[in-house]
Enzyme design. Structure first.
Site, PDB file in Angstrom:
ATOM      1  N   SER A  24      51.695   0.714 -13.141  1.00 52.36           N
ATOM      2  CA  SER A  24      52.412   0.485 -14.304  1.00 52.36           C
ATOM      3  C   SER A  24      53.235   1.811 -14.521  1.00 52.36           C
ATOM      4  CB  SER A  24      51.926   0.055 -15.537  1.00 52.36           C
ATOM      5  OG  SER A  24      50.991   1.157 -15.924  1.00 52.36           O
ATOM      6  N   ILE A  75      60.110  -9.894  -2.976  1.00 54.28           N
ATOM      7  CA  ILE A  75      59.841  -9.771  -4.358  1.00 54.28           C
ATOM      8  C   ILE A  75      59.716  -8.771  -5.074  1.00 54.28           C
ATOM      9  CG2 ILE A  75      59.058 -12.212  -4.198  1.00 54.28           C
ATOM     10  CD1 ILE A  75      56.206 -11.299  -3.889  1.00 54.28           C
ATOM     11  N   THR A 116      54.423  -0.297  -0.640  1.00 54.41           N
ATOM     12  CA  THR A 116      53.044   0.258  -0.658  1.00 54.41           C
ATOM     13  C   THR A 116      52.487   1.149   0.784  1.00 54.41           C
ATOM     14  OG1 THR A 116      52.514  -1.135  -2.382  1.00 54.41           O
ATOM     15  CG2 THR A 116      50.656  -0.368  -1.193  1.00 54.41           C
ATOM     16  N   CYS A 118      61.681  -5.522 -13.344  1.00 53.09           N
ATOM     17  CA  CYS A 118      60.680  -4.586 -13.461  1.00 53.09           C
ATOM     18  C   CYS A 118      59.519  -5.183 -14.359  1.00 53.09           C
ATOM     19  CB  CYS A 118      61.206  -3.137 -13.774  1.00 53.09           C
ATOM     20  SG  CYS A 118      59.719  -2.088 -13.670  1.00 53.09           S
ATOM     21  N   GLY A 145      51.337  -4.834  -2.229  1.00 52.36           N
ATOM     22  CA  GLY A 145      50.765  -4.533  -1.070  1.00 52.36           C
ATOM     23  C   GLY A 145      50.305  -5.841  -0.357  1.00 52.36           C
ATOM     24  N   GLY A 184      64.043   3.540  -8.900  1.00 49.69           N
ATOM     25  CA  GLY A 184      64.986   3.092 -10.057  1.00 49.69           C
ATOM     26  C   GLY A 184      65.296   3.863 -11.124  1.00 49.69           C
TER      27      GLY A 184
HETATM   28  C1  LIG Z   1      54.593   2.792  -7.552  1.00 50.43           C
HETATM   29  C2  LIG Z   1      55.364   1.623  -7.431  1.00 50.43           C
HETATM   30  C3  LIG Z   1      56.943   1.747  -8.171  1.00 50.43           C
HETATM   31  C4  LIG Z   1      57.687   0.889  -8.182  1.00 50.43           C
HETATM   32  N1  LIG Z   1      58.793   1.171  -8.718  1.00 50.43           N
HETATM   33  C5  LIG Z   1      59.891   0.306  -8.320  1.00 50.43           C
HETATM   34  C6  LIG Z   1      61.313   0.573  -9.189  1.00 50.43           C
HETATM   35  O1  LIG Z   1      61.457   1.471  -9.862  1.00 50.43           O
HETATM   36  N2  LIG Z   1      62.151  -0.488  -8.860  1.00 50.43           N
HETATM   37  C7  LIG Z   1      62.018  -1.383  -8.154  1.00 50.43           C
HETATM   38  O2  LIG Z   1      62.870  -2.319  -8.187  1.00 50.43           O
HETATM   39  N3  LIG Z   1      60.823  -1.865  -7.586  1.00 50.43           N
HETATM   40  C8  LIG Z   1      59.815  -0.809  -8.057  1.00 50.43           C
HETATM   41  N4  LIG Z   1      58.716  -1.101  -7.192  1.00 50.43           N
HETATM   42  C9  LIG Z   1      58.321  -2.461  -6.519  1.00 50.43           C
HETATM   43  C10 LIG Z   1      58.658  -2.118  -4.776  1.00 50.43           C
HETATM   44  O3  LIG Z   1      59.956  -1.939  -4.365  1.00 50.43           O
HETATM   45  C11 LIG Z   1      58.236  -3.532  -4.146  1.00 50.43           C
HETATM   46  O4  LIG Z   1      59.066  -4.682  -4.726  1.00 50.43           O
HETATM   47  C12 LIG Z   1      56.889  -4.005  -4.198  1.00 50.43           C
HETATM   48  O5  LIG Z   1      55.971  -3.094  -4.346  1.00 50.43           O
HETATM   49  C13 LIG Z   1      56.490  -4.873  -2.975  1.00 50.43           C
HETATM   50  O6  LIG Z   1      56.470  -4.322  -1.815  1.00 50.43           O
HETATM   51  P1  LIG Z   1      55.228  -3.756  -1.168  1.00 50.43           P
HETATM   52  O7  LIG Z   1      54.173  -4.722  -1.264  1.00 50.43           O
HETATM   53  O8  LIG Z   1      55.775  -3.362   0.371  1.00 50.43           O
HETATM   54  O9  LIG Z   1      54.912  -2.508  -1.989  1.00 50.43           O
HETATM   55  C14 LIG Z   1      57.611  -0.386  -7.250  1.00 50.43           C
HETATM   56  C15 LIG Z   1      56.485  -0.317  -6.453  1.00 50.43           C
HETATM   57  C16 LIG Z   1      55.330   0.523  -6.538  1.00 50.43           C
HETATM   58  C17 LIG Z   1      54.182   0.258  -5.861  1.00 50.43           C
END
Ligand SMILES: Cc1cc2nc3c(=O)[nH]c(=O)nc-3n(C[C@H](O)[C@H](O)[C@H](O)COP(=O)(O)O)c2cc1C
Ligand SMILES: Cc1cc2nc3c(=O)[nH]c(=O)nc-3n(C[C@H](O)[C@H](O)[C@H](O)COP(=O)(O)OP(=O)(O)OC[C@H]3O[C@@H](n4cnc5c(N)ncnc54)[C@H](O)[C@@H]3O)c2cc1C
Ligand code: FES
Lengths: 300, 254
Positions: free
Chosen positions: A69, A188, A263, A127, A214, A45
């Site tokens: 965070s 999401i 994740t 976010c 996750g 982002g």
């Molecule tokens: C460390 C971390 C940083 C993230 N930074 C962003 C971000 O900058 N912009 C955004 O839209 N989502 C961000 N996300 C959310 C992910 O893109 C994603 O929506 C969320 O982790 C759910 O997917 P997952 O369970 O496969 O990780 C972040 C997630 C994690 C774990």
């Protein structure tokens, strides 16, 4: 076997997209895996100005997931355009720029600068780790409508709106985005969460609460994709806890046209390869010709 | 940096709650530099723990890689139960490394707790480069000692401190190091240990360069997730996994 999917005229050679924030700007992972394997990459982002993000600790582990965070640490749009995009452009994959404003004007400004240079925009209205903008906008359907509409006006590429699960009814947000002209929605983002160290009696995250990602959030994400699929006609990009091809198939059946993996990249950098193969084998074994045949193909 | 499945050669307790794990890997043994670490997936397809765990490479011998670790939580508990022949998945080598050269003057190496692990190969290389090396190690108690014979071989002077005074100097290792600075004629110091120990070193305002290896909670280990960020001197963000783990102590906020 046809893994190609199309979202508002943008052709993804496969439906697997790296999720924003989990993949940086691709540079680090490119040393481990071929970025061409991804249908698309949603970049970390970005904001107009450089941000240092939140204090440590920024991450902790809980059953089935992690709470983060990070707080949108990023080098700002100028560095993104000059230093990161040219590198990413070398790969045969669609580039989605994840943009974050703290006002409507900032979103518009970002869209103006970035949209001519990428394949799609992902407007992050979700976010949970910043005080203003982000989720604060994204919880209000009127704001989602307003920002989407303005970004769509100025954007020279298709626009995805990324939704937050931290609301009573996510379909209200989905409908607002669609009405404002969004080309797709992605969901999401992380689920607001908290964990406490019982020995020190302190929260495990400095900011006290953070966003859960996750496997723990997958059932929530599936439900939300399913609900939105009933309510909107624009394509849905589903994510949340995808660890393997089976999880991915579940998202397609619930109504996702494409998926993002986040994740899992930390745990298994080969996930994209394994999930792609898994989807292919599944299609073969079940007599489907293309991923499109799976979308929303749940039997109730 | 590669993703490798390795077969455990040995995984044994070497002190109270401290284990030494070894496996064969030509690739890691050849590419490894002191300070590097690896990200270990302690259990495949596990939901908890989910993430990999970072561990320094303590030392390598021919094509064998040795990792010393302390059991502190779920991940290290699972790791401690792994047996010879079990396979684990490893991502590495990761991070930067300690600066190794012939310094014109003595070298001080200060380690505490699990921070001692990455310092053994460092001392070995510092000696090989022709340096005179003083080593200061801090443990809780006599029963917690590990790697002491090994450090004897790669140091000119080895000073042990324990919190309870059951062996060596009673007190923490930085306090003891402080008493030796004046006479030491040190040119450079290297350190790894818990944060309070490193901030104590920083507040000594050493009249020579000091490099420290830092720890921060990590997710990706390669610089992509920005979970392990720390502030640099000029409010710039540094990433412990990819810009570090070794930093000039004056360049980071500790
Ligand atoms: C460390 C971390 C940083 C993230 N930074 C962003 C971000 O900058 N912009 C955004 O839209 N989502 C961000 N996300 C959310 C992910 O893109 C994603 O929506 C969320 O982790 C759910 O997917 P997952 O369970 O496969 O990780 C972040 C997630 C994690 C774990
Ligand atoms: C670059 C680096 C090198 C390291 N080298 C070694 C080593 O050589 N030997 C060794 O014993 N330990 C080392 N550590 C610390 C080791 O990573 C943690 O002890 C381990 O991750 C704990 O995992 P766990 O599941 O057992 O603990 P958990 O149950 O997750 O937590 C128990 C405790 O460990 C701490 N912890 C958890 N994850 C990390 C992490 N990623 N970094 C630091 N602390 C953490 C937690 O704060 C908590 O207090 C290193 C850490 C880093 C960042
Ligand atoms: S652990 Fe991901 S950036 Fe350091």
């Amino acid at each position: 076997m046809n893994l190609e999917v199309e979202i508002s005229g943008v052709k993804f050679k496969n439906p697997i997209i790296a999720a924003s924030g989990t993949f940086g700007f691709g540079r680090e992972f490119s040393k481990l895996i071929n970025l061409d394997l991804f249908g698309g990459i949603s970049t970390k982002g970005i904001t107009l100005k450089k941000r240092t993000g939140n204090p440590q600790p920024r991450i902790c582990e809980v059953y089935g997931g992690i709470i983060n965070s990070v707080g949108l640490e990023n080098p700002g749009v100028e560095a993104f355009v000059n230093d990161e995009l040219p590198f990413l452009r070398r790969f045969d994959t669609k580039i989605i720029a994840n943009i974050n404003g703290f006002s409507k004007e900032e979103f518009v400004e970002l869209a103006k600068i970035v949209s001519p240079l990428v394949d799609m925009l992902e407007v992050n209205l979700s976010c949970p780790n910043v005080k203003e903008g982000g989720m604060a906008f994204g919880k209000d359907p009127d704001k989602v409508y307003e920002i989407t509409k303005e970004v769509k006006k100025i954007s020279s590429c298709p626009v995805i709106v990324k939704l937050t699960p931290n609301v009573t009814d996510i379909t209200e947000l989905a409908k607002a985005a669609e009405k404002a002209g969004a080309d797709a929605i992605s969901l999401i983002n992380t689920v607001s969460a908290m964990a406490i160290d019982i020995e020190t009696r302190r929260p495990l995250i400095k900011m006290v609460t953070g966003g859960l990602s996750g496997p723990a959030i997958k059932p929530i994400a599936i439900r939300m994709v399913y609900e939105c699929f009933q309510k909107v006609k624009i394509p849905i990009i589903g994510m949340g806890g995808i660890m393997n091809y089976k999880d991915a198939i579940e998202f397609f059946l619930a109504g996702a046209t494409a998926i993002q993996i986040g994740t899992v990249n930390f745990v298994n950098p080969n996930a994209v390869l394994e999930i792609r193969e898994g989807i292919e084998n599944y299609l073969k074994a079940h007599g489907f010709k293309s991923v499109k045949d799976l979308v929303g193909n749940i039997i109730i | 940096m590669k993703l490798l499945d390795v077969e455990i050669a040995e995984n044994k307790m070497i002190a109270n709650g401290i284990y030494l794990l070894s496996f064969e890997s030509d690739y890691l043994a050849k590419t490894f530099k002191p300070g590097n670490f690896v990200n270990i997936l302690v259990e495949k397809d596990s939901i908890y723990p989910l993430l990999r765990r970072p561990f320094s490479i303590s030392f390598v011998k021919e094509n064998k890689v040795f990792i010393g670790y302390k059991v502190v939580g779920i991940g290290t508990q699972i790791l401690s139960r792994k047996k010879k022949g079990d396979t684990i998945n490893i991502l590495g080598p990761l991070g930067n490394s300690f600066l190794i050269e012939r310094f014109d003057g003595k070298v001080a190496v200060v380690g505490g707790g699990v921070g001692i692990f990455p310092l053994l190969s460092l001392c070995h290389e510092l000696k090989k480069a022709g340096n005179e090396v003083d080593v200061f190690l801090g443990f809780r108690s006599k029963s917690d000692l590990f790697f002491v014979d090994e450090f004897e071989k790669v140091s000119d002077n080895l000073f042990i401190s324990t919190d309870d005074g059951s062996i060596g100097f009673k007190g923490n290792t930085v306090e003891f190091f402080k008493t030796k600075i004046a006479e030491g004629n040190y040119k450079v110091a290297f350190s790894c240990g818990p944060k309070p120990m490193l901030s104590a070193i920083k507040s000594l305002n050493l009249p020579f360069k000091c490099y420290v290896s830092l720890e921060e909670k990590m997710a990706c280990g390669i610089g992509a997730c920005l979970c392990c960020s720390i502030k640099g001197k000029e409010d710039n963000m540094l990433h412990v996994c990819s810009d570090g783990p070794v930093f000039d102590i004056m360049e980071v906020e500790i």
